[in-house]
Design a protein around this motif. Structure first.
Motif, mmCIF file in Angstrom:
data_model
loop_
_atom_site.group_PDB
_atom_site.id
_atom_site.type_symbol
_atom_site.label_atom_id
_atom_site.label_comp_id
_atom_site.label_asym_id
_atom_site.label_seq_id
_atom_site.Cartn_x
_atom_site.Cartn_y
_atom_site.Cartn_z
ATOM 1 N N GLU A 1 -7.806 1.367 1.160
ATOM 2 C CA GLU A 1 -9.068 0.891 1.733
ATOM 3 C C GLU A 1 -9.453 -0.487 1.195
ATOM 4 O O GLU A 1 -9.958 -1.326 1.925
ATOM 5 C CB GLU A 1 -10.185 1.891 1.441
ATOM 6 C CG GLU A 1 -11.476 1.547 2.123
ATOM 7 C CD GLU A 1 -12.536 2.623 1.948
ATOM 8 O OE1 GLU A 1 -13.717 2.275 2.096
ATOM 9 O OE2 GLU A 1 -12.189 3.780 1.675
ATOM 10 N N LEU B 1 -2.180 1.274 4.251
ATOM 11 C CA LEU B 1 -2.915 0.338 3.405
ATOM 12 C C LEU B 1 -4.079 1.042 2.725
ATOM 13 O O LEU B 1 -4.800 1.819 3.363
ATOM 14 C CB LEU B 1 -3.453 -0.836 4.235
ATOM 15 C CG LEU B 1 -2.429 -1.729 4.913
ATOM 16 C CD1 LEU B 1 -3.128 -2.786 5.767
ATOM 17 C CD2 LEU B 1 -1.504 -2.380 3.899
ATOM 18 N N ARG C 1 -0.411 4.425 -1.189
ATOM 19 C CA ARG C 1 -0.712 3.396 -0.190
ATOM 20 C C ARG C 1 -0.607 2.008 -0.817
ATOM 21 O O ARG C 1 -0.763 1.843 -2.020
ATOM 22 C CB ARG C 1 -2.118 3.600 0.363
ATOM 23 C CG ARG C 1 -2.220 4.844 1.206
ATOM 24 C CD ARG C 1 -3.558 4.914 1.875
ATOM 25 N NE ARG C 1 -3.571 5.993 2.833
ATOM 26 C CZ ARG C 1 -4.622 6.719 3.106
ATOM 27 N NH1 ARG C 1 -5.771 6.471 2.511
ATOM 28 N NH2 ARG C 1 -4.534 7.688 3.990
ATOM 29 N N ARG D 1 -3.371 1.184 9.121
ATOM 30 C CA ARG D 1 -4.477 1.898 8.471
ATOM 31 C C ARG D 1 -3.984 3.085 7.648
ATOM 32 O O ARG D 1 -4.616 3.463 6.664
ATOM 33 C CB ARG D 1 -5.491 2.367 9.504
ATOM 34 C CG ARG D 1 -6.167 1.230 10.226
ATOM 35 C CD ARG D 1 -7.206 1.740 11.233
ATOM 36 N NE ARG D 1 -7.675 0.656 12.050
ATOM 37 C CZ ARG D 1 -8.501 -0.305 11.647
ATOM 38 N NH1 ARG D 1 -8.935 -0.303 10.426
ATOM 39 N NH2 ARG D 1 -8.881 -1.263 12.465
ATOM 40 N N SER E 1 -1.788 -1.225 -2.128
ATOM 41 C CA SER E 1 -3.078 -1.726 -2.617
ATOM 42 C C SER E 1 -3.075 -3.242 -2.766
ATOM 43 O O SER E 1 -4.135 -3.858 -2.801
ATOM 44 C CB SER E 1 -3.427 -1.080 -3.958
ATOM 45 O OG SER E 1 -2.441 -1.394 -4.926
ATOM 46 N N ARG F 1 -9.044 -2.997 4.158
ATOM 47 C CA ARG F 1 -8.127 -2.527 5.198
ATOM 48 C C ARG F 1 -8.445 -3.113 6.567
ATOM 49 O O ARG F 1 -7.546 -3.592 7.266
ATOM 50 C CB ARG F 1 -8.173 -1.000 5.262
ATOM 51 C CG ARG F 1 -7.196 -0.410 6.254
ATOM 52 C CD ARG F 1 -7.337 1.102 6.380
ATOM 53 N NE ARG F 1 -7.174 1.744 5.095
ATOM 54 C CZ ARG F 1 -7.896 2.797 4.696
ATOM 55 N NH1 ARG F 1 -8.813 3.319 5.459
ATOM 56 N NH2 ARG F 1 -7.671 3.342 3.517
ATOM 57 N N ASP F 2 -9.705 -3.097 6.970
ATOM 58 C CA ASP F 2 -10.061 -3.605 8.301
ATOM 59 C C ASP F 2 -9.740 -5.089 8.441
ATOM 60 O O ASP F 2 -9.205 -5.521 9.464
ATOM 61 C CB ASP F 2 -11.539 -3.358 8.607
ATOM 62 C CG ASP F 2 -11.862 -1.877 8.768
ATOM 63 O OD1 ASP F 2 -10.931 -1.096 9.073
ATOM 64 O OD2 ASP F 2 -13.036 -1.508 8.588
ATOM 65 N N VAL G 1 -7.370 -2.822 -0.063
ATOM 66 C CA VAL G 1 -6.142 -3.603 -0.195
ATOM 67 C C VAL G 1 -6.448 -5.100 -0.303
ATOM 68 O O VAL G 1 -7.386 -5.597 0.328
ATOM 69 C CB VAL G 1 -5.185 -3.331 0.995
ATOM 70 C CG1 VAL G 1 -5.795 -3.796 2.309
ATOM 71 C CG2 VAL G 1 -3.833 -3.990 0.785
#
Length: 141
Positions: free
Chosen positions: A31, A29, A107, A26, A109, A45-46, A33
């Motif tokens: 949000e 990565l 981060r 988390r 993406s 991300r989740d 990605v």
């Protein structure tokens, strides 16, 4: 020099200590990605963390090996391999190429891990087939 791709693999490699180690993804990565991993594709991300948990759940134990390098444009590329035991104690492996793009905050993406070789030949063939269908048409973009 340690790249964000190195950090990614360090986190994934630590999943043998329990999938809670994957929560570290988390932090690296983006949000939104886009993750393409061996024929699977998710956005967000989740969902990316959940996909990694699903992959980790299929291994009793495993070890990652990777190389990474940064290009002048900031993109990251490399190779990866994983070897270990499946849940039944059988030896299994997989390997391929990896590429990543970073967002302005550094981060990941976009992360693309291809599966080009492995002990599960059917999965390799399916992953290669799916890779063709997930390749974006540059003209259509």
């Amino acid at each position: 020099m340690t790249t964000m791709l190195d950090r990614y693999f360090e986190i994934v490699d630590s999943a043998d200590g329990g999938d809670s180690h994957l929560d570290g993804l988390r932090d690296i990565l983006a949000e939104d990605v886009v993750l393409m991993h061996s024929g699977d594709m998710v956005r967000g991300r989740d969902l990316a963390v959940d996909l990694h948990r699903t992959h980790a759940a299929g291994w009793k134990e495993s070890k990652q090996h990777w190389t990474s390098s940064a290009a002048a444009d900031g993109s990251l590329t490399g190779t990866w391999s994983q070897a270990g035991l499946d849940l039944q104690g059988n030896g299994c492996s997989g390997s391929g190429q990896v590429s990543a793009a970073l967002d302005p905050d550094g981060r990941i993406s976009r992360l693309h891990l291809t599966l080009t070789d492995g002990s599960d030949r059917a999965r390799v063939l399916i992953a290669r087939h799916l890779e063709v269908w997930m390749t974006p048409d540059p003209v259509a973009l």
